[in-house]
Design a protein around this motif. Structure first.
Motif, short mmCIF file in Angstrom:
data_model
loop_
_atom_site.label_atom_id
_atom_site.label_comp_id
_atom_site.label_asym_id
_atom_site.label_seq_id
_atom_site.Cartn_x
_atom_site.Cartn_y
_atom_site.Cartn_z
N PRO A 176 121.12 -96.45 -69.98
CA PRO A 176 120.63 -97.57 -69.17
C PRO A 176 121.02 -98.92 -69.77
O PRO A 176 120.87 -99.13 -70.97
N PRO A 213 115.97 -101.41 -69.69
CA PRO A 213 114.97 -100.37 -69.43
C PRO A 213 114.69 -100.14 -67.95
O PRO A 213 114.27 -99.05 -67.57
N ILE A 265 116.29 -96.95 -66.38
CA ILE A 265 116.11 -95.64 -67.03
C ILE A 265 116.19 -94.51 -66.00
O ILE A 265 116.92 -93.54 -66.17
N ASP A 273 111.04 -100.72 -65.27
CA ASP A 273 111.12 -99.40 -65.91
C ASP A 273 110.03 -98.46 -65.40
O ASP A 273 110.30 -97.33 -65.00
#
Lengths: 498, 172
Positions: free
Chosen positions: A82, A85, A88, A270
């Motif tokens: 990634p 974040p 992800i 995230d």
């Protein structure tokens, strides 16, 4: 009507458009290079945007925020890493799709749903921020202090693995904010006779230290060369009609998840991406193929993570409480420009709110267009040697910090906070609550002092709104402490039974 | 576990955990040390807050009370951390990644060089120290190409000078 016209015409100025162009390039690059987060880039850019007027400056920062949200999907899909974040969950289905020869399709779907997510969230911003700000305008000092406490506890409970360490980080931030002259009596606090400290620590220097230098030093400590080469066979790009139909439902599910998560202070892309992917999986007819290259998975995760942007902006602008760490940095820049985010912004500078909305929407459209052009250069950039990136980031951190005050003392402060940030990072103490404490410290102190003077010690719990908010804050702390314990017990029980 | 850009680890559905796990090893001694240092610093913060010089003391809510309150809460939290580090059965480093074999040397060299550079910049000025700084920095980071070691520092220094000095009017 005037505010609308003024706001939009400010964005259409050539300087602002140029700044947006620069922001798109920086944001895309930042997103693409794993290790450089949007927070780090906005912190760094905020140093050299100080010399610009507020609107062009905001154009750079907000466009980086938007473009990083597109760029970070590229390494997630092509090298299973990634970029930030927020992407992800993109790796879950994006990389398997790329391995199946559908990298181009994954990139295009990701760009399309990211744009949909951001635009939907900006609609939320346009409709929700004014009522929220009107509600907040009625708040007195007790209520404002309670809002700060609630925002800090929610952000800490979400972003910290250890509640005690997160709260400690928040205390560090609030304590750092007290350095300088007391706002009421003018007494010097923790200045140790150093004249440069009379007006407090330079906010930008602290955040560049904590987010820029500390992150970079941590990478120097932990870097391991990539063994994975980017996937270069990109396959077809555009989805078929059937694929468009398939992604409609997960895009809607991801969008709803992202909008809700975005409003919560501290919860960013995230968390939304992971939740959106999980929700879409549980509602899908093809859940067995989630995580193995299912186009629905990438649609859900990327819509969800992108749809947090508007919610985060709503909390920031309407309440003055940063919705995520990027917004925390952005508030710092706005304060330097003399703009105080919060309910009064909508009364004092309504055209600026329109300008911010227009910047976000136009930045989304420009970045989407660049992504759809499908530059093969993007893939080649992923091969760029990391030592050039490290050296560039380091020298920009130094010069950028100097540019905020033209004083080498600020650079020294930034370096000290870089080292402090690294130590805290290695000790698993998060940096975000420190920045939040630093921003909200003066607001918390002044409102608490006023509340105690006006309403006495019982003011916080005798007023219904502040009492409710304080109760929610306590619930957030208790829930964050109890959830891991209960989860562990439940897992142990399941293990024993099986 | 895979490593994200910000240092967060996550588990993707088909990740090979054993092969990619770089998480730092948990250490009770380290956690006790962290808590003890936090407690000491919090106590020091309280001492400093208590000794803030007041030009006029109205009593009650003065310039001292907010930092005192914060440091007292920090003492309480540090105490909790200390108790937890001594009693909790499972110690975790969270998302902290294991440092690399040559990571400390690389980081400390970069930090030392940066400190020298800031000092040199204050005395000599921006241009020459920056070119030398970038070249040495790239060498520390592992670059050995002569072209890269010369061209990159010169171009980057020039670009930053043009951007900040002329376009943004920051006197470098």
């Amino acid at each position: 009507m005037n505010a609308l016209f003024d706001g939009i015409s400010a964005v259409l100025e050539p300087t602002t458009m140029l700044c947006m162009g620069i922001g798109v390039v920086i944001g895309m690059l930042v997103g693409m290079f794993p290790g450089i987060t949007a927070t780090m880039a906005v912190a760094l850019a905020s140093s050299f945007t100080m010399t610009l007027d507020p609107v062009p400056g905001l154009a750079v920062l907000l466009t980086i925020y938007v473009a990083a949200n597109f760029g970070d999907r590229i390494p997630s899909i092509l090298i299973n890493t990634p970029g930030t974040p927020a992407s992800i969950a993109t790796t879950f289905d994006g990389y398997p799709m790329a391995k199946n020869g559908q990298a181009g399709l994954a990139l295009i779907v990701s760009a399309l749903v990211s744009a949909i997510g951001i635009i939907a969230s900006m609609v939320l911003f346009a409709f929700a921020s004014v009522p929220l700000a009107k509600l907040a305008l009625a708040f007195g000092p007790s209520e404002m202090f309670a809002v700060v406490v609630l925002a800090m506890t929610i952000m800490i409970s979400i972003s910290s693995k250890s509640m005690a360490k997160g709260l400690l980080a928040g205390m560090i931030g609030l304590f750092i904010a007290t350095i300088g002259r007391d706002p009421i009596s003018g007494d010097a606090r923790f200045t140790f006779g150093i004249r440069d400290l009379n007006s407090g620590l330079d906010f930008i220097a602290v955040i560049i230290g904590l987010f820029g230098i500390a992150e970079l030093f941590d990478q120097l400590l932990t870097h391991r060369p990539h063994s994975q080469k980017p996937i270069s066979a990109l396959g077809r790009w555009w989805p078929t009609r059937d694929e468009y139909k398939r992604i409609t439902k997960p895009t809607a599910v991801g969008g709803i998840v992202g909008l809700i998560v975005g409003i919560i202070p501290g919860a960013g892309g995230d968390i939304a991406g992971l939740l959106g992917w999980d929700r879409a999986k549980s509602l899908s007819k093809t859940k067995a193929t989630f995580g193995k290259g299912n186009i629905e998975g990438i649609a859900a995760s990327d819509t969800a993570s992108s749809a947090t942007l508007g919610g985060s902006l709503t909390t920031t602008m309407a309440l003055g409480i940063p919705g995520d760490s990027v917004m925390a940095v952005m508030i710092g820049s706005m304060i330097v420009w003399g703009i105080q985010p919060g309910p009064s912004l909508f009364v004092n500078q309504p055209s600026l709110v329109v300008t911010i909305t227009a910047i976000m929407v136009i930045a989304t459209m420009i970045t989407l267009a660049i992504n759809l052009i499908r530059m093969p250069m993007m893939v080649k950039l992923l091969d760029m040697p990391v030592h050039y990136i490290w050296a560039t980031v380091l020298v920009f951190c130094l010069v950028g910090t100097y540019a905020t005050t033209n004083n080498i003392f600020t650079v020294v402060v930034m370096l000290i906070f870089g080292v402090i940030g690294l130590i805290l990072k290695r000790c698993n103490i998060p940096a975000s609550p420190i920045v939040l404490g630093l921003i909200l410290g003066p607001l918390a102190e002044s409102n608490l002092r006023r509340s105690l003077l006006i309403d006495g010690p019982t003011g916080l719990i005798s007023k219904p709104i502040s009492a409710t908010l304080i109760t929610f804050a306590l619930i957030a702390i208790v829930a964050a402490v109890l959830t891991p314990v209960l989860t562990k017990r439940r897992n142990q029980k399941i293990a024993q039974e099986s | 576990m895979l490593k994200t850009g910000s240092g967060d680890n996550f588990l993707s559905p088909d990740a090979d955990v054993d092969e990619l796990d770089f998480t730092a090893k948990p250490s009770r001694t380290l956690e006790i040390t962290i808590a003890a240092i936090a407690l000491t610093l919090s106590a020091l913060a309280y001492y400093l807050a208590y000794n803030i010089e007041l030009r006029f003391d109205p009593g009650g809510i003065n310039a001292r009370w907010w930092p005192e309150l914060l440091s007292l809460i920090a003492i309480g939290l540090s105490g909790l951390l200390l108790v937890a580090s001594l009693t909790v059965s499972e110690i975790s480093r969270g998302d902290v990644e294991e440092s690399n074999a040559d990571g400390w040397s690389r980081m400390l060299k970069a930090l030392a060089l940066t400190s020298i550079y800031v000092f040199a910049w204050a005395i000599v000025g921006y241009v020459i120290p920056t070119v030398i700084y970038l070249a040495v920095l790239l060498w520390i980071f592992g670059l050995r190409s002569k072209v890269g070691l010369i061209a990159f520092p010169v171009i980057t220094t020039g670009f930053i000078y043009l951007l900040f000095h002329y376009m943004l009017r920051v006197p470098l």
